[in-house]
Design a protein around this motif. Structure first.
Motif, mmCIF file in Angstrom:
data_model
loop_
_atom_site.group_PDB
_atom_site.id
_atom_site.type_symbol
_atom_site.label_atom_id
_atom_site.label_comp_id
_atom_site.label_asym_id
_atom_site.label_seq_id
_atom_site.Cartn_x
_atom_site.Cartn_y
_atom_site.Cartn_z
ATOM 1 N N UNK A 139 0.817 -1.218 0.000
ATOM 2 C CA UNK A 139 0.000 0.000 0.000
ATOM 3 C C UNK A 139 0.848 1.264 0.000
ATOM 4 N N UNK A 140 2.000 1.221 0.679
ATOM 5 C CA UNK A 140 2.846 2.412 0.774
ATOM 6 C C UNK A 140 3.389 2.840 -0.585
ATOM 7 N N UNK A 141 3.473 1.905 -1.530
ATOM 8 C CA UNK A 141 4.023 2.202 -2.852
ATOM 9 C C UNK A 141 2.925 2.396 -3.889
ATOM 10 N N UNK A 142 1.710 2.546 -3.464
ATOM 11 C CA UNK A 142 0.587 2.619 -4.399
ATOM 12 C C UNK A 142 0.715 3.789 -5.356
ATOM 13 N N UNK A 143 1.022 4.977 -4.839
ATOM 14 C CA UNK A 143 1.118 6.169 -5.691
ATOM 15 C C UNK A 143 2.249 6.029 -6.703
ATOM 16 N N UNK A 144 3.395 5.537 -6.255
ATOM 17 C CA UNK A 144 4.529 5.355 -7.160
ATOM 18 C C UNK A 144 4.205 4.294 -8.207
ATOM 19 N N UNK A 145 3.568 3.230 -7.773
ATOM 20 C CA UNK A 145 3.215 2.143 -8.696
ATOM 21 C C UNK A 145 2.255 2.636 -9.781
ATOM 22 N N UNK A 146 1.294 3.454 -9.395
ATOM 23 C CA UNK A 146 0.337 3.978 -10.368
ATOM 24 C C UNK A 146 1.025 4.898 -11.374
ATOM 25 N N UNK A 320 10.599 6.319 -2.531
ATOM 26 C CA UNK A 320 11.291 5.054 -2.797
ATOM 27 C C UNK A 320 11.601 4.288 -1.517
ATOM 28 N N UNK A 321 11.190 4.848 -0.369
ATOM 29 C CA UNK A 321 11.430 4.233 0.944
ATOM 30 C C UNK A 321 12.909 3.878 1.112
ATOM 31 N N UNK A 322 13.788 4.894 1.020
ATOM 32 C CA UNK A 322 15.238 4.634 1.063
ATOM 33 C C UNK A 322 15.762 4.517 2.484
ATOM 34 N N UNK A 323 17.033 4.179 2.563
ATOM 35 C CA UNK A 323 17.783 4.309 3.808
ATOM 36 C C UNK A 323 18.329 5.732 3.854
ATOM 37 N N UNK A 324 18.115 6.421 4.955
ATOM 38 C CA UNK A 324 18.571 7.808 5.067
ATOM 39 C C UNK A 324 19.909 7.835 5.791
ATOM 40 N N UNK A 325 20.926 8.334 5.113
ATOM 41 C CA UNK A 325 22.258 8.459 5.699
ATOM 42 C C UNK A 325 22.555 9.935 5.947
ATOM 43 N N UNK A 326 22.820 10.334 7.204
ATOM 44 C CA UNK A 326 23.055 11.752 7.489
ATOM 45 C C UNK A 326 24.349 12.264 6.873
#
Length: 369
Positions: A139-146, A320-326
């Motif tokens: 569900x979290x990727x619904x907008x990107x998938x569309x 893209x639900x990435x890993x965030x590196x400071x």
């Protein structure tokens, strides 16, 4: 008299740029340790200078702007040799009266710089996607998938190749179109951009070219390009993204997803995308229970996002639900922050030093392109 005093007391403004020999030595270090920092390849920008450790196993790449010796990213090479490169860089800055500063350094590199008397300030976060874990499901990727499916149904196609595998005539077309799509005349970038698309020395960079459906198969018109620099043997770091403003909405997302889906076939395990300044402010400031100071800071940044891509870059990467590196900025004295900020903005191409009007320069007297 004023001119003489100014010439006598001004700080040295320029140093010798990187030489071909320096570039060759840096590439050797990147081959050995390039997977440590996604920004390492950008040390090869040719307007930068370089200071080497006594052993030659590490180097600091920097540029002097407005009396500020501005380095970017972590030192190149073996981490055990980093102090040997940082010390002569700081010594050179003090000798010429420059203000030392580092932009976009990682937590590991910032810790080493801090041992040499520099303070750290968090600038934001770098978005890194692990290709093996990326998926469009859920569900979290619904907008990107569309958005991806909409562009795909429109007939757009993406080719993914190393720069060295692109024929010369096609590369010429890619360069011409990318230059046409550039927003303004200034080529931006310093810490996270290479600034020389199509250079023969960068054959291992990866190019994504996207074309529309066209009138016939294989005859589509070029609509967008993405270029990535190597990040060690199995990673890529975003260098440049340009697109036709008349192309389909969501085209950049479509291209990034195509790269992530094909990454295992070309041996890519991680991709570094855009840098999001003050990402934590936007994330924590929107949560329930955020304090008044944090909400005010978030509102202020949202206001300035109307002119600079601050919040929009965070939103564009978060999908893209990435890993965030400071990433951090290192500096010596808080009183220098304003001057460092101006120097960084000039180096990145967001500010231009005052000079003669363009109509007074000889190069602007001919027919405009």
């Amino acid at each position: 008299l004023i001119a003489v005093v100014y010439a006598a007391f001004r700080s040295r403004r320029a140093v010798d740029p990187i030489t071909p020999q320096d570039e060759d030595r840096l590439r050797v270090l990147l081959d050995r340790n390039g997977d440590r920092d996604s920004l390492g390849y950008f040390a090869l920008r040719r307007e930068k200078s370089v200071v080497w450790s006594p052993t030659g196993k590490a180097a600091v790449a920097y540029r002097v702007v407005g009396g500020v010796s501005l380095a970017s990213g972590d030192p190149i090479g073996d981490p055990e040799a980093w102090p040997g490169a940082i010390e002569p860089w700081l010594a050179e800055a003090r000798e010429h009266g420059w203000i030392p500063a580092v932009m976009g350094v990682s937590e590991e590199g910032g810790t080493v710089y801090a041992r040499h008397g520099l303070d750290a300030l968090e600038l934001g976060d770098e978005a890194i996607v692990e290709t093996a874990e990326f998926t469009l499901d859920g569900r979290a990727m619904r907008t990107v998938r569309q958005a991806y499916n909409r562009v795909k149904r429109a007939g757009y196609e993406v080719t993914v190749r190393r720069h060295a595998d692109i024929p010369d005539d096609e590369m010429t077309e890619l360069l011409r179109r990318a230059d046409d799509w550039r927003d303004g005349e200034t080529e931006r970038g310093f810490s996270m951009a290479l600034g020389r698309l199509g250079d023969p020395a960068d054959g291992q960079c990866v190019m994504l070219a996207c074309r529309d459906s066209g009138d016939a198969p294989g005859q589509g018109e070029l609509r967008a390009v993405l270029s990535f620099v190597p990040w060690g043997p199995n990673g890529l770091s975003l260098d440049l993204m340009r697109r036709d403003r008349n192309s389909e909405n969501g085209l950049m997302e479509f291209m990034v997803i195509e790269l992530l889906q094909r990454a295992p076939k070309i041996g890519i395990t991680q991709v570094s995308l855009n840098f999001a300044m003050f990402r934590s402010v936007f994330e924590r400031g929107s949560r329930l229970g955020a304090g008044p100071v944090l909400r005010l800071w978030r509102s202020l940044l949202s206001f300035f996002s109307r002119w600079w891509q601050i919040e929009s870059l965070y939103r564009a990467n978060a999908k893209y639900r990435p890993i965030w590196e400071p990433r951090f900025m290192l500096f010596e004295k808080s009183s220098d922050l304003l001057r460092i900020g101006i120097a960084a903005a000039r180096a990145e191409g967001f500010l231009e030093a005052p000079g003669l009007p363009k109509w007074m320069h000889r190069s602007h007297l001919g027919t405009r392109r």
